[in-house]
Design a protein around this motif. Sequence first.
Motif, short mmCIF file in Angstrom:
data_model
loop_
_atom_site.label_atom_id
_atom_site.label_comp_id
_atom_site.label_asym_id
_atom_site.label_seq_id
_atom_site.Cartn_x
_atom_site.Cartn_y
_atom_site.Cartn_z
N VAL A 164 46.50 4.29 -19.54
CA VAL A 164 47.26 3.39 -18.66
C VAL A 164 47.45 3.99 -17.27
O VAL A 164 47.27 3.29 -16.26
CB VAL A 164 48.63 3.04 -19.30
CG1 VAL A 164 49.50 2.25 -18.34
CG2 VAL A 164 48.43 2.28 -20.60
N LEU A 165 47.82 5.25 -17.20
CA LEU A 165 48.17 5.87 -15.92
C LEU A 165 47.03 6.69 -15.32
O LEU A 165 47.14 7.15 -14.19
CB LEU A 165 49.41 6.75 -16.10
CG LEU A 165 50.66 5.97 -16.56
CD1 LEU A 165 51.69 6.90 -17.13
CD2 LEU A 165 51.23 5.16 -15.42
N LYS A 181 54.09 -2.73 -8.47
CA LYS A 181 53.19 -1.89 -9.27
C LYS A 181 53.96 -1.18 -10.38
O LYS A 181 53.46 -1.02 -11.49
CB LYS A 181 52.47 -0.89 -8.38
CG LYS A 181 51.43 -0.11 -9.10
CD LYS A 181 50.23 0.15 -8.24
CE LYS A 181 49.23 0.92 -9.07
NZ LYS A 181 47.89 0.65 -8.76
N ALA A 182 55.19 -0.75 -10.08
CA ALA A 182 56.03 -0.12 -11.10
C ALA A 182 56.30 -1.08 -12.24
O ALA A 182 56.23 -0.70 -13.41
CB ALA A 182 57.35 0.36 -10.47
N GLU A 183 56.58 -2.34 -11.91
CA GLU A 183 56.80 -3.34 -12.95
C GLU A 183 55.55 -3.55 -13.79
O GLU A 183 55.63 -3.71 -15.01
CB GLU A 183 57.23 -4.67 -12.32
CG GLU A 183 58.64 -4.64 -11.77
CD GLU A 183 59.01 -5.90 -11.00
OE1 GLU A 183 58.11 -6.71 -10.67
OE2 GLU A 183 60.21 -6.07 -10.73
N ALA A 184 54.39 -3.54 -13.15
CA ALA A 184 53.13 -3.72 -13.88
C ALA A 184 52.90 -2.54 -14.83
O ALA A 184 52.49 -2.75 -15.99
CB ALA A 184 51.97 -3.85 -12.90
N TYR A 185 53.16 -1.32 -14.38
CA TYR A 185 53.01 -0.16 -15.25
C TYR A 185 53.98 -0.23 -16.43
O TYR A 185 53.61 0.01 -17.58
CB TYR A 185 53.22 1.15 -14.50
CG TYR A 185 51.98 1.65 -13.79
CD1 TYR A 185 50.77 1.78 -14.45
CD2 TYR A 185 52.03 2.03 -12.46
CE1 TYR A 185 49.64 2.25 -13.80
CE2 TYR A 185 50.91 2.51 -11.80
CZ TYR A 185 49.71 2.61 -12.48
OH TYR A 185 48.60 3.08 -11.85
N HIS A 213 54.91 -1.13 -22.17
CA HIS A 213 55.58 -1.89 -23.24
C HIS A 213 54.54 -2.49 -24.19
O HIS A 213 54.75 -2.51 -25.41
CB HIS A 213 56.44 -3.02 -22.66
CG HIS A 213 57.63 -2.53 -21.92
ND1 HIS A 213 58.32 -3.33 -21.03
CD2 HIS A 213 58.26 -1.33 -21.90
CE1 HIS A 213 59.32 -2.64 -20.52
NE2 HIS A 213 59.31 -1.43 -21.02
N GLU A 214 53.45 -2.98 -23.62
CA GLU A 214 52.39 -3.55 -24.46
C GLU A 214 51.80 -2.50 -25.41
O GLU A 214 51.33 -2.84 -26.50
CB GLU A 214 51.27 -4.13 -23.61
CG GLU A 214 51.65 -5.42 -22.91
CD GLU A 214 50.50 -6.02 -22.12
OE1 GLU A 214 49.77 -5.25 -21.44
OE2 GLU A 214 50.33 -7.24 -22.20
N TRP A 215 51.81 -1.25 -25.00
CA TRP A 215 51.34 -0.14 -25.82
C TRP A 215 52.48 0.40 -26.71
O TRP A 215 52.35 1.44 -27.33
CB TRP A 215 50.78 0.97 -24.96
CG TRP A 215 49.43 0.65 -24.38
CD1 TRP A 215 49.15 -0.09 -23.27
CD2 TRP A 215 48.16 1.07 -24.89
NE1 TRP A 215 47.80 -0.15 -23.05
CE2 TRP A 215 47.17 0.56 -24.02
CE3 TRP A 215 47.76 1.85 -25.98
CZ2 TRP A 215 45.81 0.78 -24.23
CZ3 TRP A 215 46.41 2.08 -26.17
CH2 TRP A 215 45.46 1.55 -25.31
N HIS A 216 53.62 -0.27 -26.72
CA HIS A 216 54.78 0.04 -27.56
C HIS A 216 55.49 1.34 -27.17
O HIS A 216 56.07 2.01 -28.02
CB HIS A 216 54.40 0.06 -29.05
CG HIS A 216 53.76 -1.21 -29.48
ND1 HIS A 216 54.46 -2.39 -29.61
CD2 HIS A 216 52.47 -1.50 -29.77
CE1 HIS A 216 53.63 -3.34 -29.98
NE2 HIS A 216 52.41 -2.83 -30.08
N LEU A 217 55.46 1.67 -25.88
CA LEU A 217 56.27 2.78 -25.40
C LEU A 217 57.51 2.22 -24.72
O LEU A 217 57.48 1.12 -24.16
CB LEU A 217 55.49 3.63 -24.39
CG LEU A 217 54.27 4.39 -24.90
CD1 LEU A 217 53.73 5.30 -23.81
CD2 LEU A 217 54.57 5.20 -26.14
N ARG A 218 58.60 2.97 -24.77
CA ARG A 218 59.83 2.56 -24.11
C ARG A 218 59.78 3.04 -22.66
O ARG A 218 59.76 4.24 -22.41
CB ARG A 218 61.04 3.17 -24.80
CG ARG A 218 61.29 2.58 -26.19
CD ARG A 218 62.47 3.21 -26.88
NE ARG A 218 63.66 3.10 -26.05
CZ ARG A 218 64.68 3.97 -26.11
NH1 ARG A 218 64.63 4.99 -26.90
NH2 ARG A 218 65.73 3.79 -25.34
N ALA A 219 59.74 2.10 -21.74
CA ALA A 219 59.67 2.44 -20.31
C ALA A 219 60.69 1.60 -19.56
O ALA A 219 60.91 0.44 -19.88
CB ALA A 219 58.27 2.18 -19.77
#
Length: 97
Positions: free
Chosen positions: A45-46, A75-79, A84-90
């Motif tokens: 992702v990053l 861009k921060a919102e997109a990341y 979240h789609e990858w099931h990480l808490r951000a």
Amino acid sequence: MAAQTLTVPKTDTHVVLAKDGGWRVVVLNDPVNLMSYVVLVFKKVLGFDDQTAQKHMLEVHEQGRSVVWCGLREKAEAYAYTLHEWHLRAILEADDK
């Protein structure tokens, strides 16, 4: 007909642009995802290299959070959305500096 001279008073103007670069993407620890999975997501992702991904994963694991990206809000919102789609808490945080 005589030409008239127009005198304009000198004014001191300053333009201040709002800086919209003050947003952080913060990944929070969770009890679900494996450390190897978090490294994989950071790389995909990053675009982190393996060493950077490992460093941020360890920050999340040991400190409960890691700032993984800073910049413009959109861009921060997109990341954050992608993480979240990858099931990480951000989460997003405003950089008040």
